[in-house]
Each structure stands twice: as structure tokens, then as C-alpha cells.
Design a protein around this motif. Structure first.
Motif, PDB file in Angstrom:
ATOM      1  N   UNK A  81     -71.799 -59.348  70.072  1.00 41.49           N
ATOM      2  CA  UNK A  81     -70.375 -59.141  69.784  1.00 41.49           C
ATOM      3  C   UNK A  81     -69.499 -59.016  71.031  1.00 41.49           C
ATOM      4  N   UNK A  82     -70.104 -58.771  72.179  1.00 38.43           N
ATOM      5  CA  UNK A  82     -69.283 -58.496  73.368  1.00 38.43           C
ATOM      6  C   UNK A  82     -69.338 -59.624  74.392  1.00 38.43           C
ATOM      7  N   UNK A  83     -69.826 -60.786  73.982  1.00 40.42           N
ATOM      8  CA  UNK A  83     -69.828 -61.941  74.877  1.00 40.42           C
ATOM      9  C   UNK A  83     -68.401 -62.273  75.303  1.00 40.42           C
ATOM     10  N   UNK A  84     -68.202 -62.429  76.606  1.00 36.31           N
ATOM     11  CA  UNK A  84     -66.903 -62.841  77.111  1.00 36.31           C
ATOM     12  C   UNK A  84     -65.903 -61.719  77.282  1.00 36.31           C
ATOM     13  N   UNK A  85     -66.355 -60.466  77.231  1.00 39.05           N
ATOM     14  CA  UNK A  85     -65.450 -59.351  77.516  1.00 39.05           C
ATOM     15  C   UNK A  85     -65.124 -59.325  79.013  1.00 39.05           C
ATOM     16  N   UNK A  86     -63.920 -58.889  79.345  1.00 36.73           N
ATOM     17  CA  UNK A  86     -63.513 -58.847  80.754  1.00 36.73           C
ATOM     18  C   UNK A  86     -64.560 -58.101  81.575  1.00 36.73           C
ATOM     19  N   UNK A  87     -65.060 -58.759  82.626  1.00 39.91           N
ATOM     20  CA  UNK A  87     -66.318 -58.346  83.205  1.00 39.91           C
ATOM     21  C   UNK A  87     -66.321 -57.220  84.202  1.00 39.91           C
ATOM     22  N   UNK A  91     -72.397 -52.398  86.624  1.00 34.15           N
ATOM     23  CA  UNK A  91     -72.502 -51.007  86.168  1.00 34.15           C
ATOM     24  C   UNK A  91     -71.267 -50.597  85.376  1.00 34.15           C
ATOM     25  N   UNK A  92     -70.093 -51.084  85.784  1.00 30.49           N
ATOM     26  CA  UNK A  92     -68.874 -50.828  85.007  1.00 30.49           C
ATOM     27  C   UNK A  92     -68.969 -51.475  83.634  1.00 30.49           C
ATOM     28  N   UNK A  93     -69.468 -52.704  83.609  1.00 36.61           N
ATOM     29  CA  UNK A  93     -69.561 -53.464  82.355  1.00 36.61           C
ATOM     30  C   UNK A  93     -70.494 -52.767  81.366  1.00 36.61           C
ATOM     31  N   UNK A  94     -71.604 -52.259  81.877  1.00 34.08           N
ATOM     32  CA  UNK A  94     -72.538 -51.534  81.021  1.00 34.08           C
ATOM     33  C   UNK A  94     -71.849 -50.344  80.358  1.00 34.08           C
ATOM     34  N   UNK A  95     -71.145 -49.557  81.143  1.00 40.27           N
ATOM     35  CA  UNK A  95     -70.520 -48.337  80.627  1.00 40.27           C
ATOM     36  C   UNK A  95     -69.347 -48.633  79.701  1.00 40.27           C
ATOM     37  N   UNK A  96     -68.567 -49.652  80.028  1.00 38.26           N
ATOM     38  CA  UNK A  96     -67.354 -49.915  79.257  1.00 38.26           C
ATOM     39  C   UNK A  96     -67.629 -50.679  77.968  1.00 38.26           C
ATOM     40  N   UNK A 166     -77.405 -43.040  81.274  1.00 39.53           N
ATOM     41  CA  UNK A 166     -76.799 -43.712  80.122  1.00 39.53           C
ATOM     42  C   UNK A 166     -76.296 -42.624  79.184  1.00 39.53           C
ATOM     43  N   UNK A 167     -75.387 -42.943  78.271  1.00 40.04           N
ATOM     44  CA  UNK A 167     -74.921 -41.926  77.329  1.00 40.04           C
ATOM     45  C   UNK A 167     -76.077 -41.309  76.557  1.00 40.04           C
ATOM     46  N   UNK A 168     -75.937 -40.038  76.239  1.00 43.63           N
ATOM     47  CA  UNK A 168     -77.013 -39.331  75.537  1.00 43.63           C
ATOM     48  C   UNK A 168     -77.384 -40.019  74.230  1.00 43.63           C
TER      49      UNK A 168
END
Length: 435
Positions: A81-87, A91-96, A166-168
Motif C-alpha cells: 500500500x505504500x509504494x511510491x510514498x515520498x521517500x 531510516x526516516x522512511x521506515x519510521x514515517x 522499532x515501535x513497541x
């Protein structure tokens, strides 16, 4: 016995690496593929096979290429579902984006919806085998295996194991993760064509105890696979140094816990030392080149020539969802551009080999998939090499100038083709997609 079928078309496949000999390239423009009970009987000249199997049902794909289905060796089905999200950066991309999207896979209905759509998209793009990350939730892997089993598909996946950074809501514990994985292996590994892949996300998200759990599982089930990430991003590499200060380099973290094997897939593997390349090659581990993802997140340029010189096995992955396309055609075209920037103009033969038989051999699956040798599963695609305006005019020019050949055909697919080129996709002789 099921009815024998003859598929007419232009047959193309490899018998071994084209880097070793041009004789390993098989292309017959007027040929046929004979299939029975989901297996390849033989491929050869159409006139000969029509005479040899006069009672076979004939399926006419003349004017298209029949080739083995693609093997996508690294992607995340839970990121569909998140293909092509602003990159931004990894590490930022993983969290956001990544972690919030993966949280939804706690819900089994969501797992089923996305896994069904994911497989349909693979088939639409000509991918017949995938090595996929699920999420930390065991049901995410369980349901993907179940869906793949319905199609008799060769699916390699596993639940993600991670317990830190990573988030709990996405962390397991080494104990719970190990228990979940062992249950999934017992249920799904080698059931149908499913294969279990032990999946420590990457060194950043795994404590020593988590990696030790992975080591124990693989010791007990040595025919399982291992998949993780390695040296994708310079910030990631630096972070691993702070988390594992006693390790001389990133790769040595996995080595310490017995996770560098001939069944290990290392996604990205961009920022490597010569020592790391040599050790990967010696272990016969597998590097997965993911060019659209690496460009999208600004991670770096994979050095194919250095990998080849070191004796490393490199295969291809879309890396959905940081990767921007499910299409292996698109991925191979991006790989060509990356290698051009490195001063290594990779041939179309090398590219297609690494997405078919080369990947099958690296995965120890070349007796099952990757070619049209007798006895292999009839996982194949029917490719229209004139599916776009640019391809058609290119084809007519090359024909007019008497320069049309299989290498130009393949290179045109790399540079122009997408899902529209896939007329049909077959899994074990059954059509699972038709344009």
C-alpha cells in the motif's frame, strides 16, 4: 494424467550462465513448449513437437516469447500500500511509512486482502516466484502461505523477527518470535511449494538474543532460508557500528550468529568492503540488487562488476514498497542504468539470467524452476515484445535494418516493457493471469 498441451511461440531460456558461454542461451523463434501435469516435458521446434505429440491441445502464442516466470528475490508484501510514498532516506522512511503500514497486519482480514492483491499483482507482472518479507505478526506469513498454496506457487516468506529500534507495537521478543517461527515452519515449510525464510529484519532492529534465536532455528531446520538487509544506506551502516561496536563490519554481525550461509539472501548490499564481498562469495550467500528502491531512497549504486569479480551471486528484487514497481522488466532497466553509472554496461542476457535461472540456482531451486529443461515446473510467462508504441516502432526499425535478434528483443523489454507486455502467466501449467 492431465491433457498434454503444446504452447506455440518463440521459446527463450537459459541452461546456465550466459557469462560462461553463449551456448547457454536458448532461443528458437518458431518453437513450442510441451507441458503435462504441470511439468515441462520438453521445448523445441514447433513442427517437430506437433508431429511428436499429435494429440496434444495446441495453444497459439505465436508472435510472443515464452520464457520462464520471473523470480523476485526481495520484496515486502506488507508494504504493497505504500509504494511510491515520498521517500527521504531509509531510516526516516521506515519510521514515517513502513512501521505504521505494517501495524495493520495484526488484523487477519487485512492480511488476506493484501496478500490476495499482492499475488495478483505479481502474476500481472510475470512474477511466478517471490521471496517476500511478511510483518512481525505470524498471521501475516500464515495467510500469505495459504494464498500461495491455493495457486501451487513457489513462495518463500517468513514472519519478521525484531525486538528493538522499532515501535513497541511491531516488536516481538526473542522467545515469542522463536516460538511463532517454529510453529510456522511446522505448518508451512515444504507444504506444497512453500518454503520458510527466517527473517531477522536487519541488524539495527535485532538484539543479540534475537539473532541467537534465528541461529537456533536455522540449526534445527537447515533447509530453511534466511533473509535480511545489509549495507543499504550509509546511515544504517553507521548505526550498526554503534549497536555492535565489537563487530569489525556490518556483515560480521550476521557471521557471528551463523546467519551467513548458502541459503542467505542479503538485500541491497551496496556499501561493502572488498573483504565483505569475498566473504559473501565464499559462503555462497546471495546479494539481491534492488535498483528502483536504491534510487528512490537515495541509498547508493550497487557495484555489479565488483560483485561478479569477487564471485558473488547477485539476483534481482523489486523491493516493494520502497521499490517503485512490481515489474521485473522495469527493475532490470533500472539495474542497467545503475551499472552504466558504474561504468559497467550490463548485457540484457546477464540481466534476464539473474531474474530467472541465476536466481533459481542461487536458491538451490534450479531443478524446480528457472528454465524449460524437462521435469521443471511449468511456471512461465507469455511476453508481447511490441506492447507499447515505442517497442513497436523500435521493432520495425530493427527488422528493416536486419538487426532484430534475441538480445535486442530482451533489451527492448528492459527499456520499454511493463505489465502490458505480459499476455499470460502460468503457474505449474495453470493460467493465473491473462491480459
Amino acid at each position: 494424467m492431465n491433457e498434454m498441451k503444446l504452447y506455440l511461440g518463440e521459446v527463450f531460456y537459459f541452461t546456465d550462465s550466459p557469462l560462461l558461454s553463449a551456448e547457454n542461451i536458448v532461443y528458437e523463434p518458431d518453437s513450442a513448449l510441451c507441458v503435462c501435469d504441470g511439468l515441462v516435458v520438453e521445448a523445441g521446434t514447433s513442427a517437430i513437437l506437433l508431429q511428436k505429440y499429435p494429440k496434444a491441445e495446441v495453444v497459439d502464442y505465436q508472435g510472443s516469447v515464452l520464457m520462464p516466470g520471473f523470480i523476485d528475490a526481495h520484496l515486502h508484501y506488507v508494504q504493497t500500500e505504500i509504494t511510491g510514498m515520498y521517500g527521504r532516506q531509509l531510516l526516516d522512511w521506515l519510521n514515517q511509512y513502513t512501521f505504521p503500514a505494517e501495524r495493520a497486519f495484526a488484523d487477519t482480514d487485512h492480511c488476506r486482502e493484501i496478500s490476495h492483491a499482492f499475488l495478483k499483482e505479481l502474476f500481472r507482472n510475470g512474477t511466478t516466484t517471490a521471496v517476500a518479507f511478511s510483518s512481525v505478526h505470524p498471521q501475516s506469513a500464515d495467510i500469505l502461505f495459504e494464498e500461495a498454496f491455493r495457486y501451487n506457487m513457489c513462495m518463500l516468506t517468513g514472519k519478521v523477527q525484531m525486538d528493538q529500534e522499532a515501535p513497541e507495537y511491531l516488536c516481538d521478543t526473542p522467545e515469542q518470535g522463536e516460538a511463532d517461527v517454529r510453529a510456522l515452519i511446522q505448518k508451512w515449510h515444504r507444504k506444497g511449494r512453500n518454503k520458510y525464510v527466517i527473517t531477522p529484519r536487519f541488524a539495527v532492529s535485532c538484539s543479540p538474543a534475537e539473532l541467537e534465536a534465528c541461529q537456533r532455528i536455522h540449526a534445527d531446520y537447515p533447509d530453511t532460508y534466511i533473509q535480511t538487509h545489509l549495507s543499504e544506506n550509509k546511515g544504517e551502516v553507521d548505526f550498526v557500528r554503534t549497536l555492535y561496536p565489537d563487530s569489525p563490519d556490518y556483515l560480521s554481525v550476521y557471521e557471528k550468529y551463523g546467519l551467513l550461509t548458502d541459503r542467505t539472501l542479503l538485500a541491497h548490499a551496496i556499501h561493502l568492503s572488498d573483504s565483505e564481498r569475498k566473504r559473501i562469495a565464499k559462503a555462497q550467500a546471495i546479494a539481491v540488487h534492488c535498483p528502483t528502491s536504491n534510487g528512490f531512497l537515495g541509498s547508493g549504486l550497487y557495484e555489479m562488476e565488483k560483485a561478479n569479480e569477487a564471485g558473488m551471486q547477485t539476483v534481482m528484487g523489486t523491493d516493494i514498497g520502497a521499490g517503485t514497481s512490481f515489474s521485473i522488466f522495469h527493475t532490470l532497466g533500472a539495474a542497467y542504468q545503475v551499472q552504466q553509472l558504474n561504468g559497467y554496461p550490463m548485457s540484457a542476457f546477464e540481466a534476464f539470467y539473474k531474474a530467472t535461472l541465476g536466481s533459481a540456482k542461487a536458491l538451490h531451486l534450479d531443478q524446480e524452476i528457472g528454465s524449460f529443461l524437462p521435469g521443471r515446473m511449468a511456471d512461465f510467462i507469455v511476453v508481447d515484445y511490441n506492447s507499447t508504441f515505442a517497442q513497436l516502432y523500435r521493432y520495425e526499425y530493427l527488422k528493416r535494418t536486419q538487426a532484430w535478434n534475441i538480445e535486442n528483443l530482451l533489451f527492448g523489454l528492459m527499456t520499454h516493457a511493463d505489465d502490458r507486455a505480459v499476455r499470460a502467466t502460468y503457474i505449474a501449467g495453470q493460467c493465473v493471469h491473462e491480459r
